[in-house]
Design an enzyme around this catalytic site. Structure first.
Site, PDB file in Angstrom:
ATOM      1  N   HIS A  48       4.615   3.605   3.817  1.00  0.00           N
ATOM      2  CA  HIS A  48       5.156   3.369   5.258  1.00  0.00           C
ATOM      3  C   HIS A  48       6.539   3.984   5.139  1.00  0.00           C
ATOM      4  O   HIS A  48       7.073   4.257   6.215  1.00  0.00           O
ATOM      5  CB  HIS A  48       5.096   2.221   5.499  1.00  0.00           C
ATOM      6  CG  HIS A  48       4.937   1.835   7.081  1.00  0.00           C
ATOM      7  ND1 HIS A  48       5.193   2.821   8.005  1.00  0.00           N
ATOM      8  CD2 HIS A  48       4.827   0.530   7.814  1.00  0.00           C
ATOM      9  CE1 HIS A  48       4.883   2.240   9.150  1.00  0.00           C
ATOM     10  NE2 HIS A  48       4.888   1.106   9.038  1.00  0.00           N
ATOM     11  N   THR A  67     -10.962   8.406  -3.531  1.00  0.00           N
ATOM     12  CA  THR A  67     -11.585   7.404  -4.619  1.00  0.00           C
ATOM     13  C   THR A  67     -12.770   6.845  -3.862  1.00  0.00           C
ATOM     14  O   THR A  67     -12.755   6.619  -2.542  1.00  0.00           O
ATOM     15  CB  THR A  67     -10.585   6.462  -4.905  1.00  0.00           C
ATOM     16  OG1 THR A  67     -11.357   5.471  -5.722  1.00  0.00           O
ATOM     17  CG2 THR A  67      -9.979   5.588  -3.764  1.00  0.00           C
TER      18      THR A  67
END
Length: 405
Positions: free
Chosen positions: A376, A324
């Protein structure tokens, strides 16, 4: 006569449902084969559903605003092979009315029975209806038009009353309006909230000296455009650098499915594009096999389609990683949210001249912040930071893209 079902097309697994936004025909209207009957809107795209055969729209099962699923019934068509494209006849199937309707409210002999029946049903005053027939006589189409105009006027009046909220006299010149969220905006909100709640999202940052890329564009931009018919933008460099980083760190190109890790041996990159309807992410497929010119052309094509609302579900489905570019709007730094089930998203930002120390000397350089948001649960800090540094090195020394070093 053959009765044909109007069905919602197959929706991809990533699209949960759709909403009926607009019927172009009313029950009783003639339809021509391949003529657009209804539009439905998903969280990604507006789909136009055409008539599979010529005939008459018999009934509408799902009205505007209804939520529908794949292969759900929308309505019925009565097939009629004799319907020609040049005809413009409406209301072939006359509406069914209660025989007990009081027709004595209008005794004007100039009105046909069908017109008198409509006027009585809707309790209208013939003097308020403008005729378009012979000698200005009122025909059924005139009555239907009058009913439609009256309905639209009432809707506008009601909307005005609901949106213009009067407040205390001290701020009487202030008002508010409330409009429903579009299906796309609702779906974006749901996905962002789901991503935030269901993934352990962290963001790591770095900065890039964009001078080598800008110098390269300045040197070869004109030749590139003359040869390929497309401008040499920055996105093709971002995409190429990202692909090389994904090859070296396959965890970033993977996704989590329940308790399994799915490693993808292909490179499909979603490109975030702002459209009048909201943010969409069309997919560049097998981008590792594309040239920079092909990437630039495809991104331009996606931008035009997104602006015109012509992106297809296939073009919006899939993708293993997202890029993006908030820099086109002036964003200096951001923490983008991943696009599930993907595990990472790269945020690019505006290029700004800043004072940097290079080899002990302060120089003014065009610098840009990179931001990598990642899940994560799958990607550790070492992989995320190394991934971002790989992109930084590729952009600061574009020769690495050619030499694969």
């Amino acid at each position: 006569m053959k009765r044909i079902e109007i069905l919602v097309p197959d929706l991809p697994e990533s699209v949960m449902d759709a909403i009926v936004v607009n019927w172009h025909k009313k029950p009783g209207d003639q339809v021509i084969r391949d003529e657009i009957l209804v539009e439905i809107e998903t969280d990604k795209v507006v789909l136009e559903i055409p008539a599979v055969d010529s005939g008459v729209l018999e009934s509408i099962v799902k009205k505007e605003g209804a939520i529908v699923l794949s292969k759900e019934l929308l309505g019925y068509i009565i097939a009629n092979d004799k319907v020609e494209k040049t005809t413009n006849i409406k209301n072939i199937i006359p509406p069914k009315y209660n025989d007990d309707i009081n027709l004595e409210k209008e005794n004007d002999n100039t009105l046909t029975p069908a017109v008198r029946r409509l006027i009585a049903k809707h309790e209208l005053n013939p003097s308020n209806i403008k005729g378009s027939g012979i000698k200005d006589r009122i025909i059924p189409d005139d009555v239907n038009k009058h009913i439609k105009d009256k309905k639209n006027k009432n809707i506008l009046t009601e909307q005005k009353d609901n949106t213009n909220i009067k407040v205390s006299s001290s701020v009487s010149n202030r008002n508010e309006k409330s409009i429903p969220m579009t299906p796309l905006r609702r779906r974006i909100a749901e996905r962002l909230l789901k991503a935030k709640n269901n993934a352990a999202i962290l963001t790591t940052f770095n900065e890039v000296n964009m001078k080598p890329i800008l110098d390269l564009r300045k040197q070869y931009g004109e030749s590139f455009e003359n040869r390929h018919g497309i401008r040499l933008g920055l996105m093709s460099f971002y995409v190429k650098a990202t692909v090389e980083a994904l090859k070296r760190y396959p965890e970033v190109n993977a996704s989590i499915n329940d308790l399994n890790i799915i490693y993808h041996n292909y490179f499909d990159i979603s490109i975030a594009i702002s459209t009048p309807r909201g943010l969409v992410t069309p997919v560049l497929r097998n981008v590792d096999l594309m040239s920079m010119a092909e990437i630039e052309k495809k991104i331009k094509e996606f931008s035009i389609k997104g602006r015109d609302g012509k992106l297809t579900i296939d073009e919006l489905t899939g993708g293993n990683f997202t890029i993006t570019n908030g820099g086109v709007f002036g964003s200096l730094m951001s923490t983008p949210i991943i696009n599930p089930p993907q595990s990472g998203i790269l945020g690019m930002h505006i290029i700004k001249d800043r004072a940097m120390v290079v080899d002990g000397v302060v120089k003014i350089l065009p610098m840009m912040y990179l931001a990598l948001s990642y899940d994560h649960r799958l990607i550790d800090g070492r992989e995320s930071v190394s991934f971002l540094i790989t992109i930084k090195n590729m952009l600061e020394d574009p020769a690495r893209l050619l030499l694969d070093v």
